[in-house]
Design an enzyme around this catalytic site. Structure first.
Site, PDB file in Angstrom:
ATOM      1  N   GLY A 179       0.797  -1.220   0.000  1.00 37.57           N
ATOM      2  CA  GLY A 179       0.000   0.000   0.000  1.00 37.57           C
ATOM      3  C   GLY A 179       0.828   1.267   0.000  1.00 37.57           C
ATOM      4  O   GLY A 179       1.889   1.343   0.598  1.00 37.57           O
ATOM      5  N   HIS A 180       0.333   2.259  -0.708  1.00 35.21           N
ATOM      6  CA  HIS A 180       0.771   3.648  -0.590  1.00 35.21           C
ATOM      7  C   HIS A 180       2.264   3.894  -0.763  1.00 35.21           C
ATOM      8  O   HIS A 180       2.907   4.512   0.096  1.00 35.21           O
ATOM      9  CB  HIS A 180       0.298   4.201   0.760  1.00 35.21           C
ATOM     10  CG  HIS A 180      -1.150   3.905   0.987  1.00 35.21           C
ATOM     11  ND1 HIS A 180      -1.595   2.983   1.886  1.00 35.21           N
ATOM     12  CD2 HIS A 180      -2.245   4.347   0.352  1.00 35.21           C
ATOM     13  CE1 HIS A 180      -2.911   2.888   1.824  1.00 35.21           C
ATOM     14  NE2 HIS A 180      -3.332   3.707   0.886  1.00 35.21           N
TER      15      HIS A 180
END
Lengths: 572, 234
Positions: free
Chosen positions: A500-501
């Protein structure tokens, strides 16, 4: 070939670029925003179409024309990644994101200091590049307020000026007041998670979201249709840049948006950025001259653009006197459990999808790490199996329990029985920065414009990370059981590629030798060149990135308007 | 196939082709804007009496497909049926017309997969002839499952490109898409895929009572994009 002149040119009009455009244009500066994708509007998102938006990734980059490649280490051959989870239009990722809105913890800004104070410097892995941010939570707090109030965030406060409030996140950094909108309606899965985690002694709270729980600033509240993450909002309740800051920028009369523009170079003389060059939608080559150049695309493109813009004066790319451009790529690995219920339904396809109720008890330095062999933590939520909760997402992302195959009659029966009766308990795990995890230019693979693809060299599976992920795998299973599930099993953790991210690549710091930009995103080497976004994060936290990107954008806009405009040059 | 069916089919093929051109991002602004009126007009034309995009019963394998020949269609239908087999009360790939979905996808948005399918199906045929002296479609269900298992584990020999595991994974994914994508894409016939798992489709809103319920959702009918008349052009 056309040449325009302006005060400010912004490359990428997304989470950060949209805020900078509106704020700078409102101050009277003439602003041109260049956006690779189109500008869509709320009426374009009427289709509740999981195939188109989740599966085929409309609104996100086309991996054929805009490839990003990955290799686990520098000796491996890079391969194209088959899915990219960032935005590809005006509004950027705020169009399709789930609106998760976190303020980083106070210690997220000072991981090196806070870790050293509590556990000693030896607790920090030697090969990591863990550093404090050049700003504190208190510096950013007023700009977090701006994000929440300007855009419209819904949530429940857990710490108002030091007063802890049950039902909110008691671990959050102090805030000046309540959220502008109450939290979204709880779903049954939220209730199961809240009850289960409370039984274990933890502190559940509703995840704050940039999604309206009630009408706000002429926009309607959420309808809970469930076509949320990976989709644009069909009523405009998601507080994306498209329905918040872009209309504001338009109203100033000082903002011009050019869509279909692929910026391939920041132009420079020996001392300053002079503008940018881009391919137009018709393939034309164009230039814009500007006094201030702000680079705000997704992190891969921020690094790529600096590297592509090399000159004789800057042979290693722009703003790269530290040699750190492209270094310190971070992301958040996931550790998760699936839990199914024989006696009740969870119907996760209703309402905003991922990261519903959350606990922060095992996040950041909110728990004692003594003897654990790792530092930092994870945010743990009740979630669906994929970015969205439709049946394609579940059938392509939910690992069946051990002993159940992934196809055939037994799989059909598994899906049929549990599609509407499961939850995922997910932990989004902080990863430390390492300078050998990088973004550079792929020597072999090019995009549709003939530019080298961004290449990621990255594998999160290091000792500290593996221990942290294993710890969270136990926690998420414990929570699944406490929720009363009939069966709980752990999901896979992937092949080491970014989770994620993804963040980093142009890290911020206090001096030019160990960072690319200062706290305002101003590059140390070229005072009128700014980079704003999660590419500047020295450490990533376990939280979703957008709210902090946006707070930084407000802070940079404030510095440009109130300091730089009066006296152009280094702000620090 | 009646003239009406042919016209409908042509419409669907064109629609499908538009869907996956997929480079909205690369459209010049003027072109993107030019699409807007078409998008606005589409719901009306869709709701006007657009029948469901499914070939009439019995047509399967009878030619007239957008991309597959009869033999390919029969093999893909047999393969996807083993991925998601039908049983009484439990619709499977053939019940929802997964092969029609894949055929339409290959005629447009997935045209880059044509060679993948051609070569993959040839390799599958060669593998089955080598191992069983029969085509895939002539194998018993148990033998088909052995073949699919050998693809999934990578043990099936003779697969260069696509590799056995790639071929399995892609056919599984496309079968899932055909089971569960909105019926306007040619699969999930009569929402049978959604009924199988209990997904109510493209609902406009869920109430607090819906959100807090621990029971099955039954308040409204299953909705597709065609029933809501709300589909925008990609």
């Amino acid at each position: 070939m056309s040449a325009l002149k302006t005060d400010v040119v912004i490359v990428g009009v997304g989470a950060a670029g949209g805020i900078l455009a509106a704020e700078l244009a409102a101050s009277g500066l003439k602003v041109i925003g260049l956006e690779r994708g189109p500008r869509l509007k709320t009426a374009d998102f009427m289709s509740h179409d999981e195939l188109r938006y989740f599966q085929r990734q409309d609104t996100r980059p086309d991996t054929k024309t805009q490839p990003v490649t990955w290799r686990p280490n520098k000796d491996a051959r890079s391969v194209r990644m088959d899915g990219l989870n960032y935005g590809n239009q005006a509004g950027g990722g705020t169009v399709h994101y789930g609106g998760i809105s976190w303020r980083f913890h106070e210690d997220d800004f000072r991981v090196r200091s806070s870790t050293t104070e509590r556990y000693g410097a030896a607790a920090i892995p030697q090969d990591s590049a863990v550093a404090d941010w050049p700003l504190s939570y208190a510096d950013l707090a007023p700009f977090y307020d701006r994000v929440e109030n300007d855009l419209g965030v819904s949530g429940k406060a857990g710490n108002i000026m030091g007063r802890k409030i049950d039902g909110g996140n008691v671990f959050e950094a102090p805030r000046s007041g309540e959220f502008p909108n109450p939290a979204l309606v709880m779903t049954h899965s939220d209730t199961l998670f809240a009850d289960g985690t409370r039984k274990l002694g933890y502190h559940p709270f509703p995840t704050a979201r940039a999604i309206l729980s009630q009408p706000y600033k002429d926009r309607p509240g959420c309808t809970y249709c469930g076509f949320c993450q990976t989709f644009g909002c069909h009523v405009g309740a998601k507080s994306s840049i498209l329905v918040t800051k872009l209309p504001e920028a338009d109203k100033t009369g000082n903002f011009k948006l050019i869509t279909g523009a692929m910026v391939y170079r920041v132009d420079t003389d020996d001392k300053r950025a002079t503008g940018v060059s881009y391919y137009g939608a018709d393939g034309s080559e164009n230039s814009i001259e500007a006094d201030i150049v702000i680079v705000t695309p997704y992190i891969y493109d921020a690094t790529r653009l600096l590297l592509l813009s090399k000159t004789d004066k800057f042979p290693n790319g722009l703003a790269n006197s530290s040699g750190l451009v492209g270094k310190g790529l971070m992301a958040q690995p996931g550790a998760r459990a699936f839990a199914v219920f024989d006696d009740q339904f969870t119907n996760l396809y209703m309402g905003p999808s991922n990261q519903k109720h959350t606990i922060d008890d095992f996040n950041a330095d909110n728990f004692d790490h003594a003897g654990l062999g790792f530092i930092r933590g994870a945010q743990i939520s009740v979630s669906c199996a994929a970015l969205d909760a439709g049946p394609i997402g579940v059938a392509t992302n939910m690992t069946p329990p051990p002993g159940t195959p992934s196809w055939g009659a037994a799989y059909r029966d598994f899906l049929s029985q549990y599609y509407a009766r499961y939850v995922a308990v997910t932990s989004q795990v902080e990863q430390l920065p390492y300078h050998d995890q990088t973004i550079d230019l792929d020597p072999n693979i090019r995009d549709a414009w003939g530019l080298p693809a961004p290449r990621l060299t990255y594998d999160w599976r290091r000792p500290d990370e593996l221990k942290r992920v294993a710890f969270m795998q136990n926690k998420v299973q414990e929570i699944g059981r406490a929720m009363g599930a009939s069966k709980v099993w752990v999901g896979g953790t992937g092949n080491g590629s970014p989770g994620g991210h993804p963040s980093g690549g142009t890290r911020m710091g206090n001096n030019p030798t160990d960072s690319v930009v200062n706290k305002y995103g101003q590059t140390w080497d070229l005072p009128n060149l700014f980079v704003v976004g999660s590419s500047t994060y020295p450490t990533i936290s376990s939280y979703n990135t957008t709210t902090t990107i946006q707070a930084l954008a407000f802070m940079t806009a404030d510095a440009l308007v109130n300091k730089y405009k009066k006296s152009p040059g280094q702000l620090l | 196939m009646s003239t009406h069916d042919k016209g409908r089919r042509a419409f669907l093929i064109n629609t499908a082709a538009g869907v996956g051109a997929a480079t909205t991002a690369l459209l010049p602004e003027t072109q993107a804007q030019a699409q807007a009126p078409a998008a606005a007009a589409q719901p009306q034309s869709m709701s006007m009496a657009m029948p469901m995009p499914h070939a009439p019963a019995g047509l399967q394998g009878a030619g007239q497909r957008a991309f597959f020949n009869e033999e390919n269609a029969a093999t893909v239908a047999a393969f996807s049926e083993r991925i998601m087999p039908g049983a009484p009360g439990k619709p499977g790939a053939n019940d929802v017309d997964v092969v029609n979905y894949i055929d339409l996808a290959l005629s447009g948005p997935y045209k880059d997969f044509r060679e993948f399918y051609r070569t993959g199906l040839n390799q599958l045929e060669a593998y089955c002839q080598g191992a069983y002296k029969k085509s895939f479609t002539d194998l018993t269900d148990a033998q088909k499952d052995e073949v699919i298992g050998a693809l999934e584990s990578g043990k099936a020999t003779g697969f260069e490109w696509p590799r056995a595991q790639q071929f399995f994974a892609t056919l599984r994914t496309h079968t899932i898409e055909g089971m569960f994508a909105d019926p306007v894409y040619g699969g999930n016939k009569d929402f049978a895929g959604w009924r199988l798992v209990g997904f109510p489709g493209a609902q406009e809103t869920f109430t607090p009572a819906d959100l807090q319920s621990s029971g099955p959702y039954t308040r409204t009918q299953i909705m597709g994009m065609q029933s809501t008349g709300r589909r925008t052009a990609p």
